[in-house]
Enzyme design. Structure first.
Site, PDB file in Angstrom:
ATOM      1  N   LYS A  39       0.803  -0.512  -0.341  1.00  0.00           N
ATOM      2  CA  LYS A  39       0.176   0.133   0.164  1.00  0.00           C
ATOM      3  C   LYS A  39       0.707   1.244   0.039  1.00  0.00           C
ATOM      4  O   LYS A  39       2.227   1.059  -0.106  1.00  0.00           O
ATOM      5  CB  LYS A  39      -0.715   0.464   0.826  1.00  0.00           C
ATOM      6  N   ASP A  73      -2.149  -1.466  10.692  1.00  0.00           N
ATOM      7  CA  ASP A  73      -2.231  -2.242   9.181  1.00  0.00           C
ATOM      8  C   ASP A  73      -2.487  -3.224   8.338  1.00  0.00           C
ATOM      9  O   ASP A  73      -3.202  -3.841   6.285  1.00  0.00           O
ATOM     10  CB  ASP A  73      -0.809  -1.709   8.292  1.00  0.00           C
TER      11      ASP A  73
END
Length: 378
Positions: free
Chosen positions: A20, A212
């Site tokens: 990401k 995350d």
């Protein structure tokens, strides 16, 4: 938990999960619990980690443990959350076996390889990932090992498992590679052991591993509040094209946060607690408007990352020189994400940067989260 294996030995479930970038990242002041409150816009991009989970006979786990001959020192990949303190400590990785596919580690209870939680980790690809400052840990510091352990705790049919991790996301690069490994491992072991958990239940488990990790399961685009773990999907119907410039070094996330705190203290600045992502960022994302998004990209960690690694400023300048709409440090860095107008421009930008000697890779996003790509019995 029953020790009876309800899955066939030799079954392999292979899962792919994305890295990401943080299109928007604001960090509040240091909290008493060692975290920072954040407001983040995560975007999953087409650079994937891959985890293959294979059910392994206990006798093979015992053989791997008895054959252990060395150790590998490593550090964790870290994640861009509000955490300042280190998630793991550096140290030797026990039970490491050098092999043609890269290093392998059998982790515990290593003394009882018949225990359902026995996990063997093998890195595929570049063996150099097991050496030096960017070494990938193969023991309990590895989020994938912890993910397998966690899934074992809630799976009646859990048993010894071999995790083969193919790493493509930069280690300690600010792109959540370790978190992607953990998300992929949760999904792979859930399928392997037929745990019967929903995606929502998996997401709750993921949050126990790090802020995350739930996004690694979700993918797409999402707003992250709290310490980054309170996720709300964001509408992003169009592909955006980026060029990632990877560094040959890492920046530990806790150190970047500490540097940010030091710089704020020197400036006598007291940031407010961020409550939302800039609406202009969300509007640009909804519209798929790269130029509008370029004008509102922000990362509070960028100046701290550049202070620790001044050469990143030269990379950002190179992006501007070669036509990037905007560039920013991805998460805690040192990977630089450069936004391009479209796919063709991204490829031209990557080529120009490569000609200058940079490790540049065009990617796009949003992309899906962790996904099973094969499930076979050998």
């Amino acid at each position: 938990m029953s020790s009876v294996h309800r899955f066939p030995v030799g079954r392999t479930v292979r899962v792919r999960a994305p890295g990401k970038i943080n299109v928007f990242f604001r960090a509040g002041p240091l909290r008493p619990d060692g975290y920072h409150s954040v407001a983040s816009l995560y975007l999953a991009v087409s650079l994937y980690e891959e985890v293959a989970a294979t059910s392994v006979p206990a006798k093979l786990m015992r053989a791997a443990d008895s054959a252990s001959t060395g150790s590998t020192t490593g550090r964790t990949t870290g994640s861009t959350t509000g955490r300042t303190g280190p998630a793991f400590t550096d140290g030797p990785t026990p039970g490491t076996i050098a092999g043609p596919d890269g290093p392998t580690s059998t982790t515990g209870p290593a003394a009882d390889a018949t225990a359902p939680a026995a996990v063997t980790v093998r890195l595929r690809g570049n063996p150099g990932q097991a050496e030096g400052a960017l070494a990938v840990p193969l023991d309990e510091r590895n989020l994938a090992v912890r993910a397998a352990r966690l899934m074992s705790d809630v799976s009646e049919g859990a048993g010894p498992v071999l995790l083969e991790i193919t790493k493509r996301v930069p280690v300690s690069g600010g792109m959540g590679g370790g978190s992607a490994d953990a998300a992929a491992t949760l999904l792979a072991c859930e399928a392997l052991w037929d745990s019967g958990l929903s995606r929502e239940e998996l997401s709750h488990l993921a949050a126990e591993l790090g802020a995350d990790v739930p996004f690694g399961l979700l993918g797409g685009a999402a707003v992250g509040l709290g310490v980054g773990d309170e996720l709300t999907p964001a509408l992003a119907p169009s592909q955006l094209h980026w060029v990632l410039v990877q560094a040959n070094f890492g920046l530990p996330t806790p150190e970047v946060f500490r540097q940010l705190d030091r710089m704020r203290e020197d400036d006598d600045a007291e940031p407010s607690v961020p409550g939302q992502v800039d609406p202009a960022v969300l509007a640009a994302l909804r519209a798929g408007d790269a130029r509008a998004l370029a004008a509102v990209l922000v990362n509070d960690l960028q100046r701290a990352a550049v202070a620790l690694a001044p050469q990143l400023a030269d990379v950002i300048a190179a992006g501007k020189k070669h036509g990037a709409l905007a560039s920013l440090v991805s998460g805690s860095g040192p990977t630089i994400a450069m936004l391009a107008a479209d796919e063709a421009d991204a490829r031209v930008l990557a080529d120009r940067l490569a000609n200058d000697g940079h490790n540049a890779l065009p990617v796009h996003g949003p992309v899906h989260g962790a996904k099973i790509i094969s499930d076979v019995i050998r």
